[in-house]
Design a protein around this motif. Structure first.
Motif, PDB file in Angstrom:
ATOM      1  N   PRO A 119       0.964  -1.105  -0.033  1.00 20.41           N
ATOM      2  CA  PRO A 119      -0.049  -0.065   0.146  1.00 20.41           C
ATOM      3  C   PRO A 119       1.010   1.279   0.043  1.00 20.41           C
ATOM      4  N   TYR A 120       0.365   2.313  -0.781  1.00 20.10           N
ATOM      5  CA  TYR A 120       1.592   3.517  -0.865  1.00 20.10           C
ATOM      6  C   TYR A 120       0.270   4.670  -1.263  1.00 20.10           C
ATOM      7  N   ALA A 121       1.081   5.854  -0.948  1.00 18.03           N
ATOM      8  CA  ALA A 121       0.623   7.082  -0.940  1.00 18.03           C
ATOM      9  C   ALA A 121       1.455   8.328  -1.428  1.00 18.03           C
ATOM     10  N   GLN A 122       1.114   9.078  -2.365  1.00 17.29           N
ATOM     11  CA  GLN A 122       2.113   9.980  -2.866  1.00 17.29           C
ATOM     12  C   GLN A 122       1.946  11.256  -1.471  1.00 17.29           C
ATOM     13  N   VAL A 123       3.228  11.805  -1.340  1.00 16.07           N
ATOM     14  CA  VAL A 123       3.482  12.556  -0.074  1.00 16.07           C
ATOM     15  C   VAL A 123       4.193  13.737  -0.866  1.00 16.07           C
ATOM     16  N   ASP A 124       3.515  14.842  -0.568  1.00 16.08           N
ATOM     17  CA  ASP A 124       4.163  16.295  -0.798  1.00 16.08           C
ATOM     18  C   ASP A 124       4.324  17.371   0.318  1.00 16.08           C
ATOM     19  N   ARG A 167      11.263  16.185   9.330  1.00 15.74           N
ATOM     20  CA  ARG A 167      11.536  17.225   8.420  1.00 15.74           C
ATOM     21  C   ARG A 167      11.776  16.819   7.331  1.00 15.74           C
ATOM     22  N   LEU A 168      10.785  16.993   6.361  1.00 16.48           N
ATOM     23  CA  LEU A 168      10.617  16.406   5.036  1.00 16.48           C
ATOM     24  C   LEU A 168      11.694  17.212   4.026  1.00 16.48           C
ATOM     25  N   PRO A 169      12.428  16.383   3.132  1.00 16.98           N
ATOM     26  CA  PRO A 169      12.955  16.896   2.275  1.00 16.98           C
ATOM     27  C   PRO A 169      12.147  17.578   1.368  1.00 16.98           C
ATOM     28  N   SER A 170      12.932  18.464   0.203  1.00 20.81           N
ATOM     29  CA  SER A 170      12.018  19.208  -0.608  1.00 20.81           C
ATOM     30  C   SER A 170      11.550  18.465  -1.952  1.00 20.81           C
ATOM     31  N   SER A 171      12.056  16.992  -2.161  1.00 20.66           N
ATOM     32  CA  SER A 171      11.824  16.091  -3.436  1.00 20.66           C
ATOM     33  C   SER A 171      10.536  15.677  -2.926  1.00 20.66           C
ATOM     34  N   SER A 172       9.805  15.088  -3.863  1.00 18.91           N
ATOM     35  CA  SER A 172       8.588  14.457  -3.795  1.00 18.91           C
ATOM     36  C   SER A 172       8.753  13.113  -3.286  1.00 18.91           C
ATOM     37  N   LEU A 173       7.888  12.648  -2.589  1.00 16.56           N
ATOM     38  CA  LEU A 173       8.082  11.323  -1.822  1.00 16.56           C
ATOM     39  C   LEU A 173       6.934  10.556  -2.056  1.00 16.56           C
ATOM     40  N   ILE A 174       7.055   9.316  -1.456  1.00 13.68           N
ATOM     41  CA  ILE A 174       5.972   8.157  -1.510  1.00 13.68           C
ATOM     42  C   ILE A 174       6.104   7.375  -0.321  1.00 13.68           C
ATOM     43  N   TYR A 175       4.955   7.325   0.633  1.00 12.56           N
ATOM     44  CA  TYR A 175       5.064   6.516   1.681  1.00 12.56           C
ATOM     45  C   TYR A 175       4.394   5.115   1.380  1.00 12.56           C
ATOM     46  N   GLU A 176       5.311   4.223   1.880  1.00 13.46           N
ATOM     47  CA  GLU A 176       4.757   2.668   1.598  1.00 13.46           C
ATOM     48  C   GLU A 176       4.612   1.997   2.732  1.00 13.46           C
ATOM     49  N   GLY A 177       3.550   1.309   2.913  1.00 20.78           N
ATOM     50  CA  GLY A 177       3.268   0.329   4.065  1.00 20.78           C
ATOM     51  C   GLY A 177       4.387  -0.550   4.347  1.00 20.78           C
ATOM     52  N   PHE A 178       4.476  -1.240   5.472  1.00 24.16           N
ATOM     53  CA  PHE A 178       5.714  -2.249   5.712  1.00 24.16           C
ATOM     54  C   PHE A 178       5.002  -3.386   5.518  1.00 24.16           C
TER      55      PHE A 178
END
Length: 351
Positions: A119-124, A167-178
């Motif tokens: 499972p994943y989600a876009q993180v901005d 503290r989030l980096p400036s790049s686009s991220l994705i969160y993935e369930g373990f």
């Protein structure tokens, strides 16, 4: 078909380019490597080498003119540079590169082909992250969407409190369930220009600190049972992309079946064992595919294979490891051993 004596261009000059060059030479081809880093491992063995920035379109155009076919050895070649190469010369296509460069697009593409990623989600933003952790749960892994490899650009999150403090980096991220898995494995295929597909046996992979440590054959039974479904997905991905060359897909073996992790549109570290362990290596078959030659036999030479990466100061054990019967050493020509840096690998093959 590219006749023997033709020139293969390789975008990227690392160890994968080095090993592709050596395989190509056995089939009578010359290799011309393009890499901004003048101190490249492939430069030691290729016939020609161009060191110029990826943004130098004139240098890339000259490079393309001098090559009969062009491939790439890592998926972080800038897309603009790859698209400088005429599409009828570039294998795999720039489309494969585009998808593999972005973890979000990669997972969505695998889902479109019937695959099941974590499972994943876009993180901005931090709000996005908190929403993702609330929906998917923790623990989970926050990753950069681009440029991460060998565990770089990743942060484990064990709770909402940890997420909130990050503290989030400036790049686009994705969160993935373990993903709770029993083992990790790779499916590596080669697809020819005529659409023929051949698979190598799937190795069981063990990672340390996000870096591949070993690939072993035969794999555990839990992996063997899930290989058919994983192969079917990898073949659908290759067909959807009109893929030519070696494609690598990594999976988690879970109690609910294979979970897609990521793809690499290139030869892969977990396939290095094929140099001695298979009738035709991943490197030779990649060359065969992009040059329009018949594909080679991917069968095992002997039933047991173990490939071990030499990472950082592990390279100092090279001579010791060579004393083991059936052991084969590959060093990548890197002068400085650093923590986390792949300096070479050894492969043992036995009955």
């Amino acid at each position: 078909m590219i006749a023997a004596g033709g020139t293969i261009g390789i975008l990227g000059g690392g160890q994968l380019g080095r090993m592709l060059t050596m395989a190509a030479a056995q089939l009578g081809y010359r290799c011309h490597t393009f890499d901004p880093n003048a101190d490249s491992g492939a430069a030691d063995v290729c016939a020609e080498f161009t060191s110029a920035p990826w943004a130098d379109r004139n240098a890339l155009a000259r490079f393309a003119e001098e090559c009969d076919v062009v491939t790439y050895e890592f998926e972080n070649v800038p897309l603009g540079a790859a698209r400088t190469i005429p599409a009828d010369k570039l294998f795999p296509s720039a489309r494969a590169l585009e998808i593999a460069q972005d973890r979000l697009h990669e997972k969505a593409f695998a889902e479109d082909q019937g695959g099941r990623p974590a499972p994943y989600a876009q993180v901005d933003s931090l709000d996005d992250l908190m929403t993702a952790v609330g929906r998917i749960g923790a623990p989970g892994i926050l990753k950069t969407r681009r440029d991460g490899y060998d565990g770089k650009g990743q942060w484990r999150i064990d709770s909402e409190r940890e997420a909130e403090a990050l503290r989030l980096p400036s790049s686009s991220l994705i969160y993935e369930g373990f993903v709770r898995f029993a083992a990790e494995f790779s499916v590596i295929l080669v697809r020819g220009q005529d659409g023929e597909v051949r698979f190598w046996d799937s190795a069981q992979n063990v990672h340390n600190d996000g870096i591949l440590a070993t690939s072993c054959l035969p794999p555990a039974s839990v992996i063997a049972a899930q290989i058919p479904a994983a192969r079917a997905l990898a073949e659908r991905i290759a067909a959807a992309l009109g893929y030519v060359g070696v494609l690598s897909c990594e999976f988690f073996a879970t109690e609910h079946g294979p979970v897609f992790n990521e793809m690499a549109p290139r030869v892969h570290n977990s396939g290095h064992w094929t140099i001695e362990g298979a009738v035709t290596s991943q490197f030779e078959n990649h060359v065969r595919a992009i040059c329009g030659l018949p594909l080679g036999d991917t069968a095992l030479v002997l039933p047991n294979v173990q490939m071990t990466n030499l990472i950082g100061n592990d390279v100092n054990r090279a001579n010791e490891l060579l004393g083991t019967p059936g052991m084969h050493l590959h060093l990548y020509g890197k002068s400085e051993a650093r923590e986390g840096r792949k300096m070479g690998h050894v492969t043992r093959v036995w009955a």
